[in-house]
Motif scaffolding. Sequence first.
Motif, PDB file in Angstrom:
ATOM      1  N   THR A 105       0.830  -1.195   0.000  1.00 59.57           N
ATOM      2  CA  THR A 105       0.000   0.000   0.000  1.00 59.57           C
ATOM      3  C   THR A 105       0.865   1.246   0.000  1.00 59.57           C
ATOM      4  OG1 THR A 105      -0.176  -0.001   2.421  1.00 59.57           O
ATOM      5  CG2 THR A 105      -1.903  -1.169   1.202  1.00 59.57           C
ATOM      6  N   GLN A 106       0.292   2.329  -0.501  1.00 58.41           N
ATOM      7  CA  GLN A 106       0.980   3.613  -0.560  1.00 58.41           C
ATOM      8  C   GLN A 106       0.881   4.303   0.790  1.00 58.41           C
ATOM      9  OE1 GLN A 106       2.687   5.077  -3.321  1.00 58.41           O
ATOM     10  NE2 GLN A 106       3.399   6.291  -1.588  1.00 58.41           N
ATOM     11  N   GLN A 107       2.020   4.657   1.359  1.00 63.79           N
ATOM     12  CA  GLN A 107       2.092   5.298   2.661  1.00 63.79           C
ATOM     13  C   GLN A 107       2.606   6.732   2.524  1.00 63.79           C
ATOM     14  OE1 GLN A 107       1.289   3.461   5.584  1.00 63.79           O
ATOM     15  NE2 GLN A 107       0.610   1.966   4.048  1.00 63.79           N
ATOM     16  N   THR A 112      -0.027  10.399   9.455  1.00 68.51           N
ATOM     17  CA  THR A 112       0.273   9.350   8.482  1.00 68.51           C
ATOM     18  C   THR A 112      -0.995   9.018   7.698  1.00 68.51           C
ATOM     19  OG1 THR A 112      -0.178   7.554  10.022  1.00 68.51           O
ATOM     20  CG2 THR A 112       2.097   8.364   9.922  1.00 68.51           C
ATOM     21  N   TYR A 125      10.341   0.709   6.409  1.00 66.70           N
ATOM     22  CA  TYR A 125       9.566   0.076   5.339  1.00 66.70           C
ATOM     23  C   TYR A 125      10.122  -1.312   5.077  1.00 66.70           C
ATOM     24  CZ  TYR A 125      13.043   0.588   1.623  1.00 66.70           C
ATOM     25  OH  TYR A 125      14.148   0.461   0.847  1.00 66.70           O
ATOM     26  N   ALA A 168       3.615  10.307   5.145  1.00 64.43           N
ATOM     27  CA  ALA A 168       3.752  10.869   6.494  1.00 64.43           C
ATOM     28  C   ALA A 168       4.079  12.351   6.383  1.00 64.43           C
ATOM     29  CB  ALA A 168       4.843  10.149   7.277  1.00 64.43           C
ATOM     30  N   ASP A 170       4.668   0.177   1.415  1.00 64.72           N
ATOM     31  CA  ASP A 170       4.911  -0.833   2.437  1.00 64.72           C
ATOM     32  C   ASP A 170       3.862  -1.917   2.355  1.00 64.72           C
ATOM     33  OD1 ASP A 170       6.434  -1.857   4.502  1.00 64.72           O
ATOM     34  OD2 ASP A 170       5.438  -0.703   6.044  1.00 64.72           O
ATOM     35  N   ASP A 178      -2.446   5.873   4.942  1.00 64.88           N
ATOM     36  CA  ASP A 178      -2.341   4.661   4.141  1.00 64.88           C
ATOM     37  C   ASP A 178      -3.396   4.776   3.052  1.00 64.88           C
ATOM     38  OD1 ASP A 178      -2.530   2.121   3.008  1.00 64.88           O
ATOM     39  OD2 ASP A 178      -2.279   1.082   4.916  1.00 64.88           O
TER      40      ASP A 178
END
Length: 167
Positions: A4-6, A39, A87, A8, A167, A41
Amino acid sequence: MALTQQLARVSLQYLDRCREAAASAPDGDPHWGPPGEDTLDLGWAVWELLNFYRWAQPDSRNIGILERSICGDLNTPVAFLDHPEVYDGFDGPPALLAPATVTEVARALAAMEIDSLLATLPAYREVGGFSAFAGDPGTYLAEHFALLRSFYGIAGRQGMAVVVWVD
């Protein structure tokens, strides 16, 4: 394991503390752990939105805006975040968007309208988009785009940097 695209939101001071921690730790651990409210997700929504744009509007400038929002700038060093505590190492290491760039991206995302794109969703599904998706992909994309837009809007107003990774 789902990738998934994270994202922060962090201050430059926080990044400096992580850089110092990584430099002084025997294992290079940057002690990364931004607060949960900073953050995001995005799941896989932004990747599908990019594919959808490439199919429906291949010349759209929105493709570059979305790419930049999740790819960061390669010329901004955050190599100290290339660590298993940050990650999983499956994709490239985390990348950074500096505060000035975050403000640019936030403005561009705020100006984007995806409703006309979502109107072409039935045709996209017929050619293989969302083949394994259960539910309404239009709602899923719209909700996650709104999250991305809001996330960057807050970061831009607060003068924060954004770190991105998969991640």
